[in-house]
Design a protein around this motif. Sequence first.
Motif, short mmCIF file in Angstrom:
data_model
loop_
_atom_site.label_atom_id
_atom_site.label_comp_id
_atom_site.label_asym_id
_atom_site.label_seq_id
_atom_site.Cartn_x
_atom_site.Cartn_y
_atom_site.Cartn_z
N SER A 169 0.84 -1.20 0.00
CA SER A 169 0.00 0.00 0.00
C SER A 169 0.87 1.24 0.00
N SER A 170 0.26 2.37 -0.36
CA SER A 170 1.00 3.63 -0.40
C SER A 170 0.04 4.79 -0.16
N THR A 171 0.61 5.96 0.13
CA THR A 171 -0.22 7.15 0.34
C THR A 171 -0.65 7.76 -0.99
N GLY A 172 0.14 7.52 -2.01
CA GLY A 172 -0.19 8.03 -3.34
C GLY A 172 -0.22 6.89 -4.34
N ASP A 173 0.33 7.13 -5.52
CA ASP A 173 0.35 6.11 -6.58
C ASP A 173 1.62 5.27 -6.57
N GLN A 174 2.43 5.38 -5.50
CA GLN A 174 3.72 4.69 -5.49
C GLN A 174 3.57 3.17 -5.63
N ALA A 175 2.56 2.59 -4.95
CA ALA A 175 2.37 1.14 -4.98
C ALA A 175 2.11 0.67 -6.41
N LEU A 176 1.15 1.31 -7.08
CA LEU A 176 0.81 0.92 -8.44
C LEU A 176 1.99 1.11 -9.38
N GLU A 177 2.66 2.23 -9.30
CA GLU A 177 3.76 2.52 -10.22
C GLU A 177 4.88 1.50 -10.09
N ASN A 178 5.23 1.15 -8.87
CA ASN A 178 6.30 0.19 -8.67
C ASN A 178 5.89 -1.23 -9.05
N LEU A 179 4.67 -1.61 -8.71
CA LEU A 179 4.22 -2.96 -9.04
C LEU A 179 4.06 -3.13 -10.54
N GLN A 180 3.68 -2.09 -11.23
CA GLN A 180 3.55 -2.19 -12.69
C GLN A 180 4.89 -2.53 -13.34
N TYR A 181 6.00 -2.04 -12.74
CA TYR A 181 7.31 -2.35 -13.30
C TYR A 181 7.77 -3.74 -12.89
N LEU A 182 7.42 -4.18 -11.68
CA LEU A 182 7.93 -5.44 -11.15
C LEU A 182 7.10 -6.65 -11.60
N PHE A 183 5.88 -6.44 -12.10
CA PHE A 183 5.02 -7.55 -12.51
C PHE A 183 4.66 -7.43 -13.98
N SER A 184 4.47 -8.58 -14.62
CA SER A 184 4.35 -8.60 -16.08
C SER A 184 2.94 -8.31 -16.58
N ASN A 185 1.92 -8.47 -15.74
CA ASN A 185 0.55 -8.21 -16.18
C ASN A 185 0.12 -6.82 -15.71
N ASP A 186 -0.92 -6.31 -16.32
CA ASP A 186 -1.40 -4.97 -16.00
C ASP A 186 -2.19 -4.98 -14.70
N LEU A 187 -1.69 -4.25 -13.71
CA LEU A 187 -2.36 -4.21 -12.40
C LEU A 187 -3.24 -2.97 -12.24
N ASP A 188 -3.29 -2.13 -13.25
CA ASP A 188 -4.15 -0.95 -13.19
C ASP A 188 -5.56 -1.35 -13.62
N VAL A 189 -6.19 -2.15 -12.78
CA VAL A 189 -7.53 -2.68 -13.04
C VAL A 189 -8.50 -2.06 -12.04
N PRO A 190 -9.81 -2.15 -12.30
CA PRO A 190 -10.76 -1.59 -11.33
C PRO A 190 -10.62 -2.24 -9.96
#
Length: 882
Positions: free
Chosen positions: A538-559
Amino acid sequence: AARMFLRLLSDIQWRAAHPKWRRMTGSQRSTSTTAEPHPVSLPAQAQVVICGGGIMGTSVAYHLSKMGFKDIVLLEQGRLAAGTTRFCAGIVSTARPVSIELKMAHYSNKLYQQLEQETGVQTGYMKTGSISLAQTQDRLISLKRIASSLNVMGIPCEIISPKKVLQLHPLINIHDLVGAMYVPEDALVSSANVSLALATAASRNGVQIHERTSVSHVTIQKGRVTGVETDRGRIQCEYFVNCAGQWAYELGHSGEEPVHIPVHACEHFYLLTHPLQEPLSSSLPTIVDPDGRIYIRNWQGGILSGGFEKNPKPLFTEGRNQLEIQNLQEDWDHYGPLLSALLRRMPGLEALQIMQLVNCPESFTPDMRCIMGESPTARGYFVLAGMNSAGISYGGGAGKYLAEWIVNGYPSENVWPLDLKRFGTLQSSRTFLRHRVMEVMPLMYDLKVPRWDFQTGRQLRTSPLYDRLDAQGARWMEKHGFERVKYFVPPGSDLLDLDHSKTFYKPDWFDIVGSEVKCCKEAVCVIDMSSFTKFEISSTGDQALENLQYLFSNDLDVPVGHVVHTGMLNEKGGYENDCSIARLSKRSFFMISPTDQQVHCWAWLKNRLPDDSNLVLEDVTWKYTALNLIGPRAVDVLSELSYAPMTAEHFPSLFCKEMSVGYANGIRVMSITHTGEPGFVLYIPIEYALHVYNEVMNMGQKYGIRNAGYYALRSLRIEKFFAFWGQDLDAFTTPMECGREFQVKLDKGMEFLGQEVLLEQKQNGVYKRFTMFILEDHDTDMDLWPWWGEPIFRNGRYVGKTTSSAYSYTLERHVCLGFVHHFDEKTGEELVVTTDFINQGEYEIDIAGQRFQAKAKLYPFSSLFAQRRRKDEVELSGYQRE
């Protein structure tokens, strides 16, 4: 005689004949163990510091120097090769059941063969061959399985008759043998001299070697190695390698930030005799008699014979420091059973004069596999230890792989079975280690049939439901210290028979697992899957999504509320982890990984996530109990318990939602089962676990609910062609090679780790392909079963090995999963594997030397499965959930 022997196995004799060594290392030596002056001071800094001058430390130094590293310091608290290496029996054996161990031993054999020519140091290398004896048919089957692996590796090996054994070794009593395995290229060496030869070559390549220098502790700052404190001063360094053998545990715990290295020593006995009246030929094969628990090799015209007794004696549990290992106290009463076995196998030795009974320490690990790799808590801290009495066999290969790891960031082979990160802190309890090694040492020669389990150190990590499930007939196995159910024994079954069912053929639990699978497909089953690794990011901003998007191969920006199957890839595009990630909110994610990923995945993420107080990674494995409800009636059970519609229209596939179940709130419900069958996984806060389980079982009575175990889950996932991380998938397997391109965001225009390799594979093709095989002429009741690791043949040529196997109760056939390679028939070069190459071949699976025809498929036999859900409800993929 005793003093003469000790000198023979130490480096004294070699040094006497090679005075250049004295000038090369710059220190004076004597046979005394008193401290000596150090004319050469330690350097103030080095790139790599290696602690331990035995076979492991010198091998790492040798290979690092060969790979171009120059600024290397090797420290030894006593003299080189004066520890366990000095007492090693010197048998180089390639007959290993684990693939990576086999490769290490094969490389070691080739290295030692040319080492004398390279260095000028006599290593005593003698290619004698080895014969492994079988007194039972089950033992012979296990040898045949090993022989199949050796042969496809290009290592000469054959199964021979007892009569052939007698021809190769005339002193062997063959009356109780049913067969044997002969490996003609196995060898004998002088272990201490091999170590000294490696040190000589390393020194010529610039490695500084300092004896009589003790490491007190390693300094670690901000999670990285910064230096080494010794009794002669400090050395700043970038990398530290712990090759301290039986002292690796103490050294790991010596600093303020401990590195847990689960090794423990046991006393190991072997006998030395005077030469026979007609001295034994130096070329006689080494004999391994696992059913008799002994090994026998020639030694200066006599014999050297040791073994692994049923009642081993652990030592140094309280920790102890001594510069050089001395011969421990003789114990003839303890050695008695092994001596009896020796005299039964070689009756002609009755009148032979004994020179000495040697008692020396050997280090063992909790799972009988050696330990290598980087610490999960300290970057730059590497370990190579715990050889389980096979140090000389593994020394060359293990040193090579660890050197590659340091230089390149990863070794050239999949070494996950040996990785330090397969253990957690829980395996470092001294009591646990003492009890476990007392079981491990006899297991070195015990017959290990498929799916055997350790008996010590159990009930360490348990689900809150353990007692309830145990009372209902649960039979348990252990994974990463966690108790997990194999299957449930129905009331009235013969529990004793099932508990002691050990066979390479159809097991006694066959019908029990079949009934659990049937219930999963027709009604509803509950499997406790609490052992899964669970992280929250988790993060206070978009840090969690931004970092996980680089570290994982599938798109995590889902609803929010959606679940994504994804790989956590390395720079080579290989799977470091295979997991499910649920988006709990815009800024928080819930990650589900295989059980044995708890340490590895945590270290991987911590090392790659930025040091940001606004970004939080939390291990919540212990907070949640996981119940997997599998089957078409799972929707009915959960609907009634939650008073909420659970049909696909209201709760689509790959969806996650917090719900109430019974009286309990905050239950995370996901519409996945990791099997391809319909159902849900409930992640329950542990304080509610018993209540929710009771509610589910009570409500499910009218729907035919029952408990099930991991054997049923394994059968379901394999027949649906779901891969399993750690067995099918590893750091050298990419999504493109196992049909998971749809789980990769190549077309989203986002950068992620491993992307370049995947784009190249998409453009040029892959060199191996994950394939499903259905055995066609295999009799489930009468034939040997495939378990895993069986060679795959296409049109009569070897193309790969199986990685998983299970009986499909739906297809009523055995299903094997594995990778198919395409080797050029003339050059052996790997070629691109196409769909046509897979589909146009005739396949066979080799089970202990017998080949069975198999049908290859690149997609599951979906049309044969009954009661399938609508296409949009079916899980499109699966992975390790075992």
